[in-house]
Design a protein around this motif. Structure first.
Motif, PDB file in Angstrom:
ATOM      1  N   UNK A 112      29.078 -10.684  66.263  1.00  0.00           N
ATOM      2  CA  UNK A 112      28.740 -10.169  64.932  1.00  0.00           C
ATOM      3  C   UNK A 112      28.367  -8.692  65.066  1.00  0.00           C
ATOM      4  N   UNK A 113      28.850  -7.869  64.128  1.00  0.00           N
ATOM      5  CA  UNK A 113      28.649  -6.425  64.231  1.00  0.00           C
ATOM      6  C   UNK A 113      27.275  -6.012  63.718  1.00  0.00           C
ATOM      7  N   UNK A 114      26.782  -4.919  64.308  1.00  0.00           N
ATOM      8  CA  UNK A 114      25.579  -4.229  63.846  1.00  0.00           C
ATOM      9  C   UNK A 114      25.940  -2.759  63.676  1.00  0.00           C
ATOM     10  N   UNK A 115      25.208  -1.998  62.859  1.00  0.00           N
ATOM     11  CA  UNK A 115      25.505  -0.569  62.744  1.00  0.00           C
ATOM     12  C   UNK A 115      25.535   0.087  64.116  1.00  0.00           C
ATOM     13  N   UNK A 116      26.538   0.924  64.355  1.00  0.00           N
ATOM     14  CA  UNK A 116      26.760   1.474  65.703  1.00  0.00           C
ATOM     15  C   UNK A 116      25.578   2.308  66.185  1.00  0.00           C
ATOM     16  N   UNK A 117      24.700   2.761  65.269  1.00  0.00           N
ATOM     17  CA  UNK A 117      23.522   3.533  65.690  1.00  0.00           C
ATOM     18  C   UNK A 117      22.574   2.702  66.555  1.00  0.00           C
ATOM     19  N   UNK A 118      22.709   1.362  66.518  1.00  0.00           N
ATOM     20  CA  UNK A 118      21.800   0.499  67.266  1.00  0.00           C
ATOM     21  C   UNK A 118      22.388   0.027  68.591  1.00  0.00           C
ATOM     22  N   UNK A 119      23.460   0.665  69.047  1.00  0.00           N
ATOM     23  CA  UNK A 119      24.062   0.295  70.335  1.00  0.00           C
ATOM     24  C   UNK A 119      23.013   0.406  71.445  1.00  0.00           C
ATOM     25  N   UNK A 120      22.964  -0.630  72.295  1.00  0.00           N
ATOM     26  CA  UNK A 120      22.041  -0.722  73.434  1.00  0.00           C
ATOM     27  C   UNK A 120      20.579  -0.936  73.008  1.00  0.00           C
ATOM     28  N   UNK A 121      20.350  -1.254  71.742  1.00  0.00           N
ATOM     29  CA  UNK A 121      19.001  -1.565  71.270  1.00  0.00           C
ATOM     30  C   UNK A 121      18.776  -3.080  71.271  1.00  0.00           C
ATOM     31  N   UNK A 122      17.546  -3.500  71.554  1.00  0.00           N
ATOM     32  CA  UNK A 122      17.197  -4.908  71.487  1.00  0.00           C
ATOM     33  C   UNK A 122      16.857  -5.266  70.042  1.00  0.00           C
ATOM     34  N   UNK A 123      17.472  -6.321  69.539  1.00  0.00           N
ATOM     35  CA  UNK A 123      17.259  -6.726  68.157  1.00  0.00           C
ATOM     36  C   UNK A 123      16.912  -8.215  68.110  1.00  0.00           C
ATOM     37  N   UNK A 124      16.394  -8.645  66.957  1.00  0.00           N
ATOM     38  CA  UNK A 124      16.092 -10.059  66.709  1.00  0.00           C
ATOM     39  C   UNK A 124      17.193 -10.654  65.835  1.00  0.00           C
ATOM     40  N   UNK A 125      17.560 -11.868  66.131  1.00  0.00           N
ATOM     41  CA  UNK A 125      18.625 -12.549  65.401  1.00  0.00           C
ATOM     42  C   UNK A 125      18.071 -13.830  64.785  1.00  0.00           C
ATOM     43  N   UNK A 126      18.265 -13.964  63.485  1.00  0.00           N
ATOM     44  CA  UNK A 126      17.851 -15.187  62.781  1.00  0.00           C
ATOM     45  C   UNK A 126      19.106 -15.993  62.466  1.00  0.00           C
ATOM     46  N   UNK A 128      20.750 -19.442  60.840  1.00  0.00           N
ATOM     47  CA  UNK A 128      20.662 -20.650  60.030  1.00  0.00           C
ATOM     48  C   UNK A 128      22.015 -21.350  60.084  1.00  0.00           C
ATOM     49  N   UNK A 129      22.141 -22.419  59.340  1.00  0.00           N
ATOM     50  CA  UNK A 129      23.379 -23.195  59.390  1.00  0.00           C
ATOM     51  C   UNK A 129      24.585 -22.377  58.958  1.00  0.00           C
ATOM     52  N   UNK A 130      24.409 -21.495  57.972  1.00  0.00           N
ATOM     53  CA  UNK A 130      25.549 -20.757  57.422  1.00  0.00           C
ATOM     54  C   UNK A 130      25.386 -19.242  57.466  1.00  0.00           C
ATOM     55  N   UNK A 131      24.302 -18.747  58.076  1.00  0.00           N
ATOM     56  CA  UNK A 131      24.018 -17.316  57.993  1.00  0.00           C
ATOM     57  C   UNK A 131      23.503 -16.784  59.327  1.00  0.00           C
ATOM     58  N   UNK A 132      23.902 -15.535  59.639  1.00  0.00           N
ATOM     59  CA  UNK A 132      23.385 -14.811  60.794  1.00  0.00           C
ATOM     60  C   UNK A 132      22.783 -13.504  60.278  1.00  0.00           C
ATOM     61  N   UNK A 133      21.492 -13.264  60.579  1.00  0.00           N
ATOM     62  CA  UNK A 133      20.829 -12.042  60.147  1.00  0.00           C
ATOM     63  C   UNK A 133      20.321 -11.291  61.370  1.00  0.00           C
ATOM     64  N   UNK A 142      21.677  -6.155  59.230  1.00  0.00           N
ATOM     65  CA  UNK A 142      23.014  -6.720  59.011  1.00  0.00           C
ATOM     66  C   UNK A 142      22.899  -8.195  58.670  1.00  0.00           C
ATOM     67  N   UNK A 143      23.852  -8.659  57.866  1.00  0.00           N
ATOM     68  CA  UNK A 143      23.940 -10.079  57.496  1.00  0.00           C
ATOM     69  C   UNK A 143      25.397 -10.511  57.604  1.00  0.00           C
ATOM     70  N   UNK A 144      25.632 -11.668  58.203  1.00  0.00           N
ATOM     71  CA  UNK A 144      26.990 -12.190  58.371  1.00  0.00           C
ATOM     72  C   UNK A 144      27.028 -13.670  58.000  1.00  0.00           C
ATOM     73  N   UNK A 145      28.159 -14.087  57.478  1.00  0.00           N
ATOM     74  CA  UNK A 145      28.406 -15.517  57.317  1.00  0.00           C
ATOM     75  C   UNK A 145      28.669 -16.101  58.696  1.00  0.00           C
ATOM     76  N   UNK A 146      28.029 -17.183  59.023  1.00  0.00           N
ATOM     77  CA  UNK A 146      28.142 -17.738  60.371  1.00  0.00           C
ATOM     78  C   UNK A 146      29.546 -18.251  60.638  1.00  0.00           C
ATOM     79  N   UNK A 147      30.054 -17.923  61.814  1.00  0.00           N
ATOM     80  CA  UNK A 147      31.396 -18.337  62.209  1.00  0.00           C
ATOM     81  C   UNK A 147      31.343 -19.706  62.866  1.00  0.00           C
ATOM     82  N   UNK A 148      32.353 -20.509  62.600  1.00  0.00           N
ATOM     83  CA  UNK A 148      32.465 -21.841  63.205  1.00  0.00           C
ATOM     84  C   UNK A 148      33.886 -22.021  63.732  1.00  0.00           C
TER      85      UNK A 148
END
Length: 280
Positions: A112-126, A128-133, A142-148
């Motif tokens: 899942x993509x994040x804004x390129x300004x955050x390359x090499x940064x540690x982030x938190x990922x939430x 859920x069943x249908x969502x990736x934040x 960033x928010x993405x629909x979860x891939x299956x």
């Protein structure tokens, strides 16, 4: 989610627990004990019996004051309640990850993509069943629909890309022809020829990208002139031949300009005259 919090009882403070433990005892007596001889074969049947006993318990009059639990709720508590959220609460799982050099994070073998300004940064990922934040310093980035399904899939938002990647993604046959039209008719013919005669579309687009890159050093008029010359010299123009023509035209232009300046210097140079040398 519900706009409320739970305040646990203080440690070693029995007075904090009296009301709660008293209610547990009453519920055990009036509902659990009352149903001890009832046989239910489905969870729906059990819930139905519990609701009946719960209603009886709430409507039972108080012993030391007028009213019942249900009337006290209606008169003293109901007005202070907030409406329930429109969306139900969803269970989520949190994890940490580092944004990769390709500005994506890996979540269970999906990317899942994040804004390129955050390359090499540690982030938190939430998750859920249908969502990736994705969160950075408690701020959602960033928010993405979860891939299956098949592993290795990518979910990429165009706004997360660096400018040069956007240029590559937006580079299509249609956009190439549109660019050619902004330069001239000969350039359009060259672009169309490259698209028609390459077996692989990606190779054709790569050659057209090289042709576009000439715009960094040459004007549109120079590119159009070079394409026109390439079409007149050969039936199969190539980007390499156009590049050679552009270089030769630039060298000729520079040489002509140098000759003009030299002639101008000789024509208008300062002449001392015979008198300078003492001539009569």
């Amino acid at each position: 989610h519900y706009g409320s919090i739970i305040l646990p009882a203080r440690v070693s403070t029995p007075t904090d627990k009296a009301s709660v433990e008293g209610s547990v005892g009453v519920i055990s007596t009036w509902i659990i004990a009352a149903l001890r001889n009832t046989h239910c074969f489905t969870i729906e049947d059990l819930n139905h019996e519990i609701r009946k006993k719960l209603q009886e318990f709430n409507e039972r009059p108080f012993t030391k004051k007028p009213g019942s639990r249900i009337s006290a709720f209606e008169e003293e508590e109901k007005f202070a309640l907030n409406p329930l959220p429109l969306a139900p609460y969803k269970m989520s799982v949190w994890k940490k990850a580092k944004v990769q050099l390709n500005y994506h994070v890996s979540v269970e073998s999906m990317f899942y993509s994040a804004p390129y300004e955050y390359i090499q940064q540690n982030i938190d990922i939430r998750m859920t069943e249908n969502l990736i934040e994705l969160y950075f310093n408690s701020m959602r980035i960033a928010t993405h629909k979860r891939l299956h399904g098949k592993f290795g899939q990518y979910s990429t938002v165009r706004d997360h890309m660096p400018d040069n990647h956007k240029m590559y993604v937006d580079h299509t046959p249609e956009s190439s022809i549109e660019w050619g039209e902004t330069v001239g008719s000969s350039t359009v013919k060259v672009v169309q020829y490259l698209l028609d005669h390459y077996q692989n579309e990606k190779q054709a687009l790569k050659s057209i990208m090289s042709l576009k890159s000439f715009g960094k050093k040459y004007s549109k008029e120079e590119i159009e002139s070079a394409c026109s010359t390439a079409l007149s010299l050969a039936s199969s123009p190539s980007v390499k031949s156009i590049q050679t023509i552009l270089k030769n035209n630039k060298q000729k232009k520079a040489a002509n300009q140098s000759n003009t300046e030299s002639t101008s210097t000789q024509t208008h140079g300062f002449t001392r005259g015979a008198s300078y040398f003492g001539g009569k």
